[in-house]
Design an enzyme around this catalytic site. Structure first.
Site, PDB file in Angstrom:
ATOM      1  CB  SER A  23      37.337  47.519  42.405  1.00  0.00           C
ATOM      2  OG  SER A  23      37.701  46.376  41.676  1.00  0.00           O
ATOM      3  CG  HIS A  60      33.535  44.967  39.683  1.00  0.00           C
ATOM      4  ND1 HIS A  60      33.285  46.315  39.517  1.00  0.00           N
ATOM      5  CD2 HIS A  60      34.845  44.859  40.052  1.00  0.00           C
ATOM      6  CE1 HIS A  60      34.404  46.987  39.756  1.00  0.00           C
ATOM      7  NE2 HIS A  60      35.349  46.142  40.103  1.00  0.00           N
TER       8      HIS A  60
END
Length: 240
Positions: free
Chosen positions: A128, A163
C-alpha cells in the site's frame, strides 16, 4: 566490481493481510542470505503498536533477524540511524498514509538514507503506502478522496497504484490520472500480487491466487488509458 542492482518489490499483501505468508516467503527468497536482516518501517501508520506486533509475530518464526524503525518515538541520532538502515538486507514499509510517510521521512533524512541503501543493494519493499513511496508518483487516499501524488522517492520509475481491484474507484481513478497526464504510466497492483524490479525493470511477478494480476497502465496520447495485464506465476501453496 559492478554496482549491485537497485531492487524494489511491490506487495499486494503480506503478513498484515494474508494468513498463508506466501508473499513474505517469496520476498525473503530473493534476499540471497540465510538469515537476512529485515527492518519494518511503520511510519505510514504512525508507528501503530498493533501493526508492529503483527510484524514481529509474523517474522519471529522465519529465518531472519527482524527489527523495527520507529520515527515517532525516535531513539537514534542521524549517524546511528544511517548505520542501522544501511546494515539491513530488507527494508519493509507498512501501509497507511503515503503523504504523511514521505513528509516524516524527509524531516528525519530517512529518504536520503534509503536511496543510499538502495544503491548498495538493500531490497526495498512494502504494501500500500509502502509500495507507493518508492515510485515517482502514486495513487493514494492520503487526502481523503482518491487522487494522485507526484511526490515519491523516484527509486522506481513511473507511478504505482495499490489495491487496484480491492477498493471501489481505484481502477477508474488511476486510469484517469494516467490518461490525463497527472501521473506517469505505471504499475497497478492487485491484492495478492508481488512484483520485483531491478534497476527499474520488472524481474518477476507472482500471485497467491489465480485471478490476481499486475497491470501496466499508460496513456494512449488521446486522454484515454491503455491497460495491459501481465502474467503472474502462482506461488506454491496458493489458492487454486
Amino acid at each position: 566490481m559492478a554496482a549491485p542492482a537497485q531492487r524494489v518489490a511491490l506487495l499486494g499483501g503480506g503478513f498484515s493481510t494474508d494468513e498463508d505468508g506466501l508473499l513474505d516467503d517469496w520476498l525473503l527468497s530473493h534476499v540471497g542470505r540465510p538469515r537476512p536482516k529485515v527492518c519494518f518501517v511503520p511510519t505510514a501508520s504512525g508507528d501503530a503498536p498493533a501493526y508492529v506486533d503483527q510484524f514481529l509475530s509474523a517474522f519471529a518464526s522465519r529465518s531472519c533477524e527482524p527489527s523495527v524503525l520507529s520515527l515517532f518515538r525516535r531513539e537514534l541520532d542521524d549517524e546511528a540511524l544511517r548505520t542501522f538502515l544501511l546494515d539491513q538486507d530488507v527494508v519493509y514499509v507498512g501501509g497507511g498514509n503515503t503523504a504523511n510517510l514521505l513528509a516524516v521521512w524527509r524531516a528525519h533524512g530517512v529518504d536520503r538514507v534509503l536511496s543510499e541503501a538502495c544503491n548498495r543493494g538493500t531490497l526495498l519493499c512494502g504494501i500500500s503506502a509502502g509500495a507507493n513511496c518508492w515510485a515517482s508518483g502514486s495513487h493514494t487516499d492520503s487526502f481523503g478522496p482518491l487522487t494522485f501524488l507526484q511526490d515519491g522517492l523516484g527509486l522506481l520509475p513511473g507511478s504505482v497504484c495499490p489495491h487496484y481491484d480491492g477498493e471501489p474507484g481505484r481502477r477508474a481513478s488511476y486510469r484517469e490520472a494516467v490518461a490525463t497526464g497527472m501521473l506517469d504510466a505505471g504499475w497497478a497492483v492487485e491484492d495478492g500480487v508481488g512484483a520485483l524490479f531491478a534497476d527499474g525493470c520488472l524481474v518477476e511477478a507472482v500471485s497467491r491466487t489465480p485471478a490476481a494480476r499486475l497491470h501496466w497502465v499508460q496513456t494512449d496520447g488521446a486522454n484515454a488509458a491503455v491497460e495491459r495485464a501481465l502474467p503472474c506465476r502462482l506461488l506454491d501453496g496458493g489458492v487454486r
